[in-house]
Design a protein around this motif. Structure first.
Motif, short mmCIF file in Angstrom:
data_model
loop_
_atom_site.label_atom_id
_atom_site.label_comp_id
_atom_site.label_asym_id
_atom_site.label_seq_id
_atom_site.Cartn_x
_atom_site.Cartn_y
_atom_site.Cartn_z
N LEU A 204 -2.01 6.85 15.90
CA LEU A 204 -2.94 6.00 15.15
C LEU A 204 -3.39 6.67 13.85
CD1 LEU A 204 -5.15 4.63 18.06
CD2 LEU A 204 -3.67 3.28 16.56
N THR A 205 -3.64 7.97 13.91
CA THR A 205 -4.06 8.69 12.70
C THR A 205 -2.94 8.69 11.67
OG1 THR A 205 -5.49 10.10 14.04
CG2 THR A 205 -4.99 10.86 11.82
N SER A 206 -1.72 8.92 12.11
CA SER A 206 -0.57 8.90 11.20
C SER A 206 -0.39 7.52 10.59
CB SER A 206 0.70 9.32 11.95
OG SER A 206 0.59 10.64 12.43
N PHE A 207 -0.63 6.49 11.40
CA PHE A 207 -0.54 5.11 10.90
C PHE A 207 -1.55 4.89 9.77
CE2 PHE A 207 -2.57 0.89 11.25
CZ PHE A 207 -1.52 0.08 10.85
N ALA A 208 -2.81 5.33 9.98
CA ALA A 208 -3.85 5.15 8.97
C ALA A 208 -3.50 5.90 7.69
CB ALA A 208 -5.19 5.63 9.51
N LEU A 209 -3.02 7.14 7.84
CA LEU A 209 -2.63 7.92 6.66
C LEU A 209 -1.49 7.24 5.91
CD1 LEU A 209 -2.78 11.70 7.64
CD2 LEU A 209 -3.55 10.71 5.48
N GLY A 210 -0.51 6.76 6.66
CA GLY A 210 0.63 6.09 6.02
C GLY A 210 0.23 4.85 5.27
N ARG A 211 -0.67 4.07 5.86
CA ARG A 211 -1.12 2.85 5.18
C ARG A 211 -1.88 3.18 3.90
NH1 ARG A 211 -1.39 -2.28 7.58
NH2 ARG A 211 0.56 -2.60 8.71
N LEU A 212 -2.71 4.21 3.93
CA LEU A 212 -3.46 4.59 2.74
C LEU A 212 -2.54 5.15 1.66
CD1 LEU A 212 -6.61 6.21 4.41
CD2 LEU A 212 -6.54 4.07 3.13
N GLN A 213 -1.53 5.91 2.06
CA GLN A 213 -0.57 6.44 1.10
C GLN A 213 0.22 5.32 0.44
OE1 GLN A 213 1.58 9.21 3.59
NE2 GLN A 213 0.38 10.95 2.89
N ARG A 214 0.64 4.35 1.23
CA ARG A 214 1.37 3.21 0.67
C ARG A 214 0.49 2.44 -0.31
NH1 ARG A 214 3.13 -1.83 4.40
NH2 ARG A 214 0.88 -2.19 4.17
N PHE A 215 -0.78 2.30 0.03
CA PHE A 215 -1.73 1.61 -0.85
C PHE A 215 -1.84 2.33 -2.18
CE2 PHE A 215 -6.47 1.01 -1.78
CZ PHE A 215 -6.32 -0.24 -2.31
N SER A 216 -1.99 3.65 -2.14
CA SER A 216 -2.14 4.44 -3.35
C SER A 216 -0.87 4.42 -4.19
CB SER A 216 -2.51 5.88 -2.97
OG SER A 216 -2.54 6.71 -4.11
N ARG A 217 0.27 4.61 -3.54
CA ARG A 217 1.53 4.77 -4.28
C ARG A 217 2.16 3.45 -4.69
NH1 ARG A 217 3.45 9.93 -0.51
NH2 ARG A 217 1.59 11.16 -1.05
N SER A 218 1.61 2.34 -4.20
CA SER A 218 2.08 1.02 -4.64
C SER A 218 1.23 0.50 -5.80
CB SER A 218 2.02 0.03 -3.48
OG SER A 218 0.68 -0.25 -3.12
N GLY A 219 0.37 1.37 -6.33
CA GLY A 219 -0.53 0.93 -7.39
C GLY A 219 -1.59 0.00 -6.85
N PHE A 220 -1.96 0.19 -5.58
CA PHE A 220 -3.01 -0.59 -4.90
C PHE A 220 -2.59 -2.04 -4.66
CE2 PHE A 220 -5.52 2.46 -7.68
CZ PHE A 220 -5.57 3.45 -6.71
N ARG A 221 -1.27 -2.30 -4.63
CA ARG A 221 -0.80 -3.66 -4.37
C ARG A 221 -0.64 -3.94 -2.88
NH1 ARG A 221 2.26 -2.10 -8.78
NH2 ARG A 221 4.01 -1.54 -7.42
N ARG A 222 -0.15 -2.95 -2.11
CA ARG A 222 0.05 -3.13 -0.68
C ARG A 222 -1.23 -2.72 0.05
NH1 ARG A 222 5.29 -3.22 1.14
NH2 ARG A 222 4.29 -3.93 3.09
N LEU A 223 -1.97 -3.69 0.51
CA LEU A 223 -3.26 -3.42 1.11
C LEU A 223 -3.10 -2.71 2.45
CD1 LEU A 223 -5.16 -6.76 0.38
CD2 LEU A 223 -5.12 -4.65 -0.97
N PRO A 224 -3.94 -1.72 2.72
CA PRO A 224 -3.82 -0.98 3.98
C PRO A 224 -4.16 -1.81 5.21
CG PRO A 224 -5.74 -0.25 2.73
CD PRO A 224 -4.96 -1.14 1.83
N THR A 225 -4.91 -2.90 5.04
CA THR A 225 -5.28 -3.74 6.19
C THR A 225 -4.28 -4.87 6.43
OG1 THR A 225 -6.71 -5.08 4.77
CG2 THR A 225 -7.73 -3.23 5.93
N GLU A 226 -3.15 -4.84 5.75
CA GLU A 226 -2.15 -5.89 5.90
C GLU A 226 -1.65 -5.96 7.35
OE1 GLU A 226 1.34 -6.74 2.93
OE2 GLU A 226 2.04 -5.25 4.37
N HIS A 227 -1.75 -7.15 7.97
CA HIS A 227 -1.32 -7.35 9.37
C HIS A 227 -1.92 -6.29 10.29
CE1 HIS A 227 1.38 -10.29 7.71
NE2 HIS A 227 2.14 -9.39 7.11
N LEU A 228 -3.17 -5.93 10.03
CA LEU A 228 -3.77 -4.83 10.78
C LEU A 228 -3.95 -5.18 12.26
CD1 LEU A 228 -5.02 -2.04 10.88
CD2 LEU A 228 -7.18 -3.03 10.14
N GLU A 229 -4.45 -6.36 12.54
CA GLU A 229 -4.72 -6.73 13.93
C GLU A 229 -3.43 -6.70 14.76
OE1 GLU A 229 -6.71 -10.42 16.49
OE2 GLU A 229 -6.83 -10.37 14.29
N GLN A 230 -2.36 -7.24 14.19
CA GLN A 230 -1.09 -7.27 14.91
C GLN A 230 -0.53 -5.86 15.09
OE1 GLN A 230 -2.02 -9.07 12.32
NE2 GLN A 230 -1.06 -11.12 12.27
#
Length: 236
Positions: A204-230
């Motif tokens: 779960l921690t690695s998942f959170a870090l990965g989502r935040l990294q993708r958010f940062s490196r996509s220029g904030f286009r890929r939201l970290p909460t995308e499909h979060l519940e699923q």
């Protein structure tokens, strides 16, 4: 203070220090007000956070920060001994904001919903873990500049201790998740509940870090909460 207030940026937007309100071309500029104690410090931190929110922003120098605020570099150093100390101010806020709410989550009894045949053992722990991850990702999403600090993108050329502090931040998140998930492993009759909880917390921690990294490196286009519940449903 509500959760939405804590998740949002704490700093009052920093107005340029050299600006003055002029109602007309002939108006006399209003006298510059002396900042209240701590106000200039918050202005500096707000400016730094704002500059970090620019997608693709390069390393921020004290000269660029001073220019943004329309002050001298010497004025910055009257409030912070170094740029590293400015970043520590941002990290302090990340830690305080997130862990204040984490403590509310893990310290709150969340009633398990009624299921066929009774209640599902361990459900509270799984829901708490899911809320902790959602909290971390929502905080980063609402504070893009902070997200770059959290994943280390803004700290690449800064003092090593800053990255160490963010590593410790996620270590604390993982430890909290492990405590939440141990009852879940017990309820499932795991032969090694401590190990299973540790593995799940690490994922779960690695998942959170990965989502935040993708958010940062996509220029904030890929939201970290995308499909979060699923996503959390698959892991939990």
């Amino acid at each position: 203070m509500s959760e939405s207030e804590v998740l949002s940026s704490p700093f009052v937007p920093a107005a340029s220090v050299g600006d003055s309100d002029v109602s007309s071309a002939n108006a006399t500029p209003a006298p510059r007000k002396r900042p209240k104690p701590g106000e200039r410090r918050e202005q500096i931190l707000q400016a730094l956070a704002t500059m970090l929110e620019k997608p693709g922003a390069e390393r921020i120098t004290t000269a660029a920060l001073a220019s943004h605020l329309q002050v001298s570099e010497a004025a910055l150093y009257r409030h912070f001994a170094s740029k590293a100390q400015m970043f520590e101010g941002l990290i302090d806020f990340v830690e305080q904001s997130v862990f204040t709410l984490v403590q509310q989550i893990v310290g709150r009894d969340i009633p398990a919903p009624e299921l066929v045949g009774g209640q599902q053992p361990g459900l509270d722990g799984a829901r708490q873990a899911a809320r902790v991850i959602a909290l971390v990702l929502q905080f980063g999403e609402r504070n893009p500049g902070m997200a770059r600090v959290m994943v280390g993108d803004a700290l690449v050329f800064e003092h090593e201790r800053l990255q160490q502090r963010m590593n410790q931040f996620f270590d604390r998140i993982e430890s909290t998740l492990r405590q939440c998930l141990r009852p879940v492993a017990d309820a499932r009759g795991s032969a090694k509940p401590t190990v299973d909880a540790q593995v799940a917390a690490s994922v779960l921690t690695s998942f959170a870090l990965g989502r935040l990294q993708r958010f940062s490196r996509s220029g904030f286009r890929r939201l970290p909460t995308e499909h979060l519940e699923q996503s959390l449903a698959l892991m939990l």
